[in-house]
Design a protein around this motif. Structure first.
Motif, PDB file in Angstrom:
ATOM      1  N   ASN A 157       6.981  -0.817  -6.622  1.00  0.00           N
ATOM      2  CA  ASN A 157       6.692   0.085  -5.627  1.00  0.00           C
ATOM      3  C   ASN A 157       5.109   0.237  -5.632  1.00  0.00           C
ATOM      4  O   ASN A 157       4.537  -0.280  -5.991  1.00  0.00           O
ATOM      5  CB  ASN A 157       7.189   1.735  -6.320  1.00  0.00           C
ATOM      6  CG  ASN A 157       6.648   1.853  -7.703  1.00  0.00           C
ATOM      7  OD1 ASN A 157       5.631   1.300  -8.161  1.00  0.00           O
ATOM      8  ND2 ASN A 157       7.480   2.630  -8.449  1.00  0.00           N
ATOM      9  N   ASN A 158       4.701   1.260  -4.905  1.00  0.00           N
ATOM     10  CA  ASN A 158       3.359   1.303  -4.364  1.00  0.00           C
ATOM     11  C   ASN A 158       2.537   1.528  -5.711  1.00  0.00           C
ATOM     12  O   ASN A 158       1.106   1.066  -5.557  1.00  0.00           O
ATOM     13  CB  ASN A 158       2.838   2.074  -3.164  1.00  0.00           C
ATOM     14  CG  ASN A 158       1.763   1.881  -2.711  1.00  0.00           C
ATOM     15  OD1 ASN A 158       0.991   0.964  -2.723  1.00  0.00           O
ATOM     16  ND2 ASN A 158       1.037   3.278  -2.222  1.00  0.00           N
ATOM     17  N   ILE A 185       0.030  12.079  -6.314  1.00  0.00           N
ATOM     18  CA  ILE A 185       1.199  11.728  -5.694  1.00  0.00           C
ATOM     19  C   ILE A 185       2.578  12.363  -6.582  1.00  0.00           C
ATOM     20  O   ILE A 185       2.808  11.165  -7.465  1.00  0.00           O
ATOM     21  CB  ILE A 185       1.468  10.319  -5.134  1.00  0.00           C
ATOM     22  CG1 ILE A 185       0.088   9.950  -4.414  1.00  0.00           C
ATOM     23  CG2 ILE A 185       2.612  10.268  -4.120  1.00  0.00           C
ATOM     24  CD1 ILE A 185      -0.026  10.673  -2.886  1.00  0.00           C
ATOM     25  N   PHE A 189       1.758  10.092 -10.504  1.00  0.00           N
ATOM     26  CA  PHE A 189       0.699   9.262 -10.141  1.00  0.00           C
ATOM     27  C   PHE A 189      -0.616   9.900  -9.633  1.00  0.00           C
ATOM     28  O   PHE A 189      -0.587  10.592  -8.500  1.00  0.00           O
ATOM     29  CB  PHE A 189       1.315   8.389  -8.611  1.00  0.00           C
ATOM     30  CG  PHE A 189       0.404   7.357  -7.966  1.00  0.00           C
ATOM     31  CD1 PHE A 189       0.504   5.950  -8.246  1.00  0.00           C
ATOM     32  CD2 PHE A 189      -0.514   7.810  -7.053  1.00  0.00           C
ATOM     33  CE1 PHE A 189      -0.385   4.921  -7.946  1.00  0.00           C
ATOM     34  CE2 PHE A 189      -1.304   6.619  -6.627  1.00  0.00           C
ATOM     35  CZ  PHE A 189      -1.359   5.275  -7.082  1.00  0.00           C
ATOM     36  N   VAL A 230      -8.432   5.540  -0.600  1.00  0.00           N
ATOM     37  CA  VAL A 230      -7.101   5.951  -0.799  1.00  0.00           C
ATOM     38  C   VAL A 230      -6.889   6.840   0.241  1.00  0.00           C
ATOM     39  O   VAL A 230      -7.589   7.911   0.663  1.00  0.00           O
ATOM     40  CB  VAL A 230      -7.126   6.699  -2.213  1.00  0.00           C
ATOM     41  CG1 VAL A 230      -5.542   7.253  -2.426  1.00  0.00           C
ATOM     42  CG2 VAL A 230      -7.578   5.877  -3.215  1.00  0.00           C
ATOM     43  N   SER A 233      -2.404  11.116   1.685  1.00  0.00           N
ATOM     44  CA  SER A 233      -1.455  10.970   2.196  1.00  0.00           C
ATOM     45  C   SER A 233      -0.573  12.683   2.335  1.00  0.00           C
ATOM     46  O   SER A 233      -0.117  12.912   3.380  1.00  0.00           O
ATOM     47  CB  SER A 233      -0.251  10.191   1.713  1.00  0.00           C
ATOM     48  OG  SER A 233      -0.506   8.806   1.243  1.00  0.00           O
ATOM     49  N   ASP A 263      -5.362   1.914  -0.613  1.00  0.00           N
ATOM     50  CA  ASP A 263      -4.174   2.061  -0.858  1.00  0.00           C
ATOM     51  C   ASP A 263      -3.860   3.170   0.184  1.00  0.00           C
ATOM     52  O   ASP A 263      -4.453   4.274   0.517  1.00  0.00           O
ATOM     53  CB  ASP A 263      -4.211   2.945  -2.236  1.00  0.00           C
ATOM     54  CG  ASP A 263      -2.720   3.687  -2.416  1.00  0.00           C
ATOM     55  OD1 ASP A 263      -1.802   3.311  -1.677  1.00  0.00           O
ATOM     56  OD2 ASP A 263      -2.869   4.711  -3.200  1.00  0.00           O
ATOM     57  N   GLY A 265      -0.847   4.320   0.875  1.00  0.00           N
ATOM     58  CA  GLY A 265       0.415   5.298   0.675  1.00  0.00           C
ATOM     59  C   GLY A 265       1.542   4.682   1.238  1.00  0.00           C
ATOM     60  O   GLY A 265       2.020   3.815   1.212  1.00  0.00           O
ATOM     61  N   SER A 266       1.995   5.594   2.321  1.00  0.00           N
ATOM     62  CA  SER A 266       3.143   5.175   3.387  1.00  0.00           C
ATOM     63  C   SER A 266       2.937   3.827   3.863  1.00  0.00           C
ATOM     64  O   SER A 266       3.990   3.010   3.708  1.00  0.00           O
ATOM     65  CB  SER A 266       3.325   6.400   4.221  1.00  0.00           C
ATOM     66  OG  SER A 266       4.215   6.265   4.560  1.00  0.00           O
ATOM     67  N   SER A 297       3.978   1.555   0.750  1.00  0.00           N
ATOM     68  CA  SER A 297       5.289   1.666   0.049  1.00  0.00           C
ATOM     69  C   SER A 297       6.174   0.926   0.908  1.00  0.00           C
ATOM     70  O   SER A 297       6.337   0.860   2.207  1.00  0.00           O
ATOM     71  CB  SER A 297       5.602   2.988  -0.138  1.00  0.00           C
ATOM     72  OG  SER A 297       5.108   3.837  -0.898  1.00  0.00           O
ATOM     73  N   ASP A 299       9.423   1.973   0.947  1.00  0.00           N
ATOM     74  CA  ASP A 299      10.451   3.178   1.574  1.00  0.00           C
ATOM     75  C   ASP A 299       9.831   4.479   1.874  1.00  0.00           C
ATOM     76  O   ASP A 299      10.642   5.432   1.940  1.00  0.00           O
ATOM     77  CB  ASP A 299      11.529   3.234   0.198  1.00  0.00           C
ATOM     78  CG  ASP A 299      10.547   3.837  -1.244  1.00  0.00           C
ATOM     79  OD1 ASP A 299       9.436   3.679  -1.222  1.00  0.00           O
ATOM     80  OD2 ASP A 299      11.374   4.251  -2.016  1.00  0.00           O
ATOM     81  N   LYS A 300       8.768   4.439   2.315  1.00  0.00           N
ATOM     82  CA  LYS A 300       8.305   5.822   3.076  1.00  0.00           C
ATOM     83  C   LYS A 300       8.545   5.609   4.483  1.00  0.00           C
ATOM     84  O   LYS A 300       9.556   5.106   4.872  1.00  0.00           O
ATOM     85  CB  LYS A 300       6.882   6.079   2.534  1.00  0.00           C
ATOM     86  CG  LYS A 300       6.639   6.554   1.202  1.00  0.00           C
ATOM     87  CD  LYS A 300       5.434   6.910   0.813  1.00  0.00           C
ATOM     88  CE  LYS A 300       5.161   7.318  -0.609  1.00  0.00           C
ATOM     89  NZ  LYS A 300       3.431   7.804  -0.891  1.00  0.00           N
ATOM     90  N   ALA A 307       9.567  -0.247  -2.652  1.00  0.00           N
ATOM     91  CA  ALA A 307       8.694  -1.520  -3.027  1.00  0.00           C
ATOM     92  C   ALA A 307       7.379  -1.266  -3.158  1.00  0.00           C
ATOM     93  O   ALA A 307       7.024  -0.060  -2.156  1.00  0.00           O
ATOM     94  CB  ALA A 307       9.280  -2.662  -2.230  1.00  0.00           C
TER      95      ALA A 307
HETATM   96  C1  LIG Z   1       3.276   7.502  -2.242  1.00  0.00           C
HETATM   97  C2  LIG Z   1       1.795   7.166  -2.493  1.00  0.00           C
HETATM   98  C3  LIG Z   1       1.880   6.253  -3.644  1.00  0.00           C
HETATM   99  C4  LIG Z   1       2.725   5.857  -4.362  1.00  0.00           C
HETATM  100  O1  LIG Z   1       3.883   5.207  -3.816  1.00  0.00           O
HETATM  101  P1  LIG Z   1       5.353   4.823  -4.401  1.00  0.00           P
HETATM  102  O2  LIG Z   1       5.864   3.809  -3.332  1.00  0.00           O
HETATM  103  O3  LIG Z   1       5.828   6.209  -4.304  1.00  0.00           O
HETATM  104  O4  LIG Z   1       4.904   4.305  -5.950  1.00  0.00           O
HETATM  105  C5  LIG Z   1       0.577   5.704  -3.801  1.00  0.00           C
HETATM  106  N1  LIG Z   1      -0.478   6.326  -3.173  1.00  0.00           N
HETATM  107  C6  LIG Z   1      -0.375   6.940  -2.065  1.00  0.00           C
HETATM  108  C7  LIG Z   1      -1.560   7.337  -1.433  1.00  0.00           C
HETATM  109  C8  LIG Z   1       0.794   7.380  -1.885  1.00  0.00           C
HETATM  110  O5  LIG Z   1       0.939   8.210  -0.528  1.00  0.00           O
END
Ligand SMILES: *Cc1c(COP(=O)(O)O)cnc(C)c1O
Length: 471
Positions: A157-158, A185, A189, A230, A233, A263, A265-266, A297, A299-300, A307
């Motif tokens: 996952n992310n 998050i 996280f 970052v 999100s 990062d 996120g989505s 991610s 799956d967002k 993943a």
């Molecule tokens: C959602 C998110 C994550 C975590 O991602 P997952 O796929 O849920 O593990 C990390 N960083 C940011 C900025 C996010 O928006």
């Protein structure tokens, strides 16, 4: 003093062995095994005994007609052997509902899972040479093609993608990050904690609302391993704000020979603003801006399987792929199969909006939702006079910690049931078959069809009707 009608009823309960000897029980044993059916027989006889003992008058006794215990036994075995993880109808309108499993997959992705799950595959095997291969290789080409990156890897996952990237590129050294980007998050996280877990030292720069390029530059020293950006999100800082664009950070990084990791996120591969949605930074833009490693991610907003995708420059991806943590966060073949099938849909940028359920839900025309809502309301109203349904304008949310300010115009079916408070009606819906998750507003239960597939509508009406029968 014992009541004779009660004793008679108790005596009519068959012995467990007797119940197990019936033809129905034998069939059940053949399918589910003796242990399972024995436990069910004990549960059924115990339950009926309780019902009889609790009866105060003869007419309160359960009607123990012919076949009663066999039917109960079958039902009990069904309850015991039902899977725990089951499909639900998401009528909340929250498109990426993390608690409801985030993105539903496209049929192409589901078919790919079944195909790979049912047999052997070339997961880590090079068919041409007959040598051991890498599970990263299957998606690398398509990810590079879609994002413009040189190399790619996929992990669980992310959160894992961020953890692994930091561990591989910056363990024991400093990572510079803007104070306003130290996000949390979903509770588990948090950037500072992930950074600590990866063995890096956090070097915060700027303030909550503003950070300048000079802040990053002043923080760079001998111990600096990378600059981290970052995407915030799930929240926005409004008013007087300042952030540093990826391209600026990259040119600073180049000057000092320090990589930039983002990062996202989505992570989207399409431009949401073409459909009137708030723009979310596409992965391609970060790569084009020169960011060395981008994580996002699966799956967002991408709409694939759970993943974490890492794309970027080969020299860094090579280090990431061979870090010991990579094995701990590696992705399974079913996830890879679904993700590859989803990514293939992105090769046709026009059709992808129709084919990926998440994109389809986000871009659905409110007029179309209204038309479906009207039909559903009619069906509910026809079911029984104690149910009342009307169509109302409302808004849906994106969810999954994405686009927190976006409200998508929608139409909901607002339902009330005579004698059943909205709280109870939603509780009954959650116990339905299949369970339905809905919202409540102003004592009405709201069903938002944005997140309901047309193929689920019939079941939805039936579940609502059944839920209104119970108090
Ligand atoms: C959602 C998110 C994550 C975590 O991602 P997952 O796929 O849920 O593990 C990390 N960083 C940011 C900025 C996010 O928006």
């Amino acid at each position: 003093m014992p009541v004779s009608w009660k004793n008679d009823a108790l005596r009519s309960i068959p012995a467990v062995e007797q119940l197990l000897a019936t033809a129905r029980a034998e069939d059940l044993v053949a399918i589910h095994g003796r242990e399972q059916v024995l436990a069910a027989a004990r549960a059924v006889t115990a339950e009926v005994r309780q019902l009889i003992l609790a009866a105060e008058q003869k007419k309160q006794l359960p009607v123990l007609d012919a076949g009663f215990f066999e039917r109960r036994l079958q039902r009990q075995v069904e309850i015991q052997t039902e899977p725990d993880l089951i499909p639900v109808i998401n009528a909340t309108g929250v498109v990426l509902h993390t608690n409801l499993g985030r993105a539903p997959l496209a049929p192409e992705a589901c078919r790919a899972i079944v195909k790979i799950a049912s047999g052997y595959s070339n997961l880590e095997y090079e068919l041409e040479s007959g040598k051991r291969g890498s599970r990263h290789s299957h998606l690398e080409k398509i990810l590079c093609r879609l994002t413009g990156a040189e190399a790619a890897a996929v992990v669980n996952n992310n959160a894992a993608a961020v953890l692994l990237s930091l561990a591989a590129l910056a363990a024991g050294r400093e990572v510079v990050v803007a104070r306003g980007q130290l996000v949390e998050i979903g509770g588990s996280f948090r950037i500072p904690e992930v950074m600590a877990a990866s063995g890096c030292c956090l070097k915060e720069v700027g303030t909550t609302n503003k950070v300048y390029l000079s802040d990053y530059e002043h923080a760079i020293g001998d111990e600096t391993a990378l600059l981290l950006k970052v995407h915030t999100s799930n929240y926005r800082v409004l008013g007087f704000t300042e952030t540093v664009a990826a391209a600026q950070l990259v040119s600073l990084g180049r000057t000092y020979g320090i990589p930039v990791v983002e990062d996202l996120g989505s992570g989207v591969l399409v431009d949401l603003s073409t459909k009137g949605l708030e723009k979310e930074p596409p992965v391609q833009e970060s790569i084009a801006a020169g960011v060395d490693v981008v994580t996002f991610s699966g799956d967002k907003l991408l709409g694939g399987s759970q993943a974490g995708i890492i794309v970027g420059r080969k020299i860094y991806l090579d280090r990431i792929k061979c870090h010991p943590l990579a094995r701990a966060v590696r992705v399974g073949k079913l996830t890879l199969a679904a993700l590859e099938a989803t990514l293939r849909l992105y090769l046709n940028p026009k059709r992808v909006w129709e084919q990926v359920p998440t994109l389809r839900a986000l871009s659905q025309d409110p007029k179309e939702i209204k038309r479906r809502a009207q039909k559903l309301a009619e069906a509910i109203n026809q079911y029984s006079s104690s149910l009342s349904a009307e169509v109302k304008p409302d808004t849906s949310e994106v969810g999954g910690g994405s686009l927190p300010l976006t409200r998508l115009p929608t139409y909901v079916v607002a339902v009330t049931a005579a004698g059943v408070p909205a709280q109870n009606l939603t509780a009954n819906l959650r116990q339905g078959k299949p369970p339905v998750v809905a919202r409540i507003a102003a004592e009405q239960v709201l069903l938002d069809l944005r997140t309901v597939a047309p193929s689920e509508e019939k079941q939805l009406v039936a579940t609502v009707a059944a839920a209104a029968q119970r108090r």
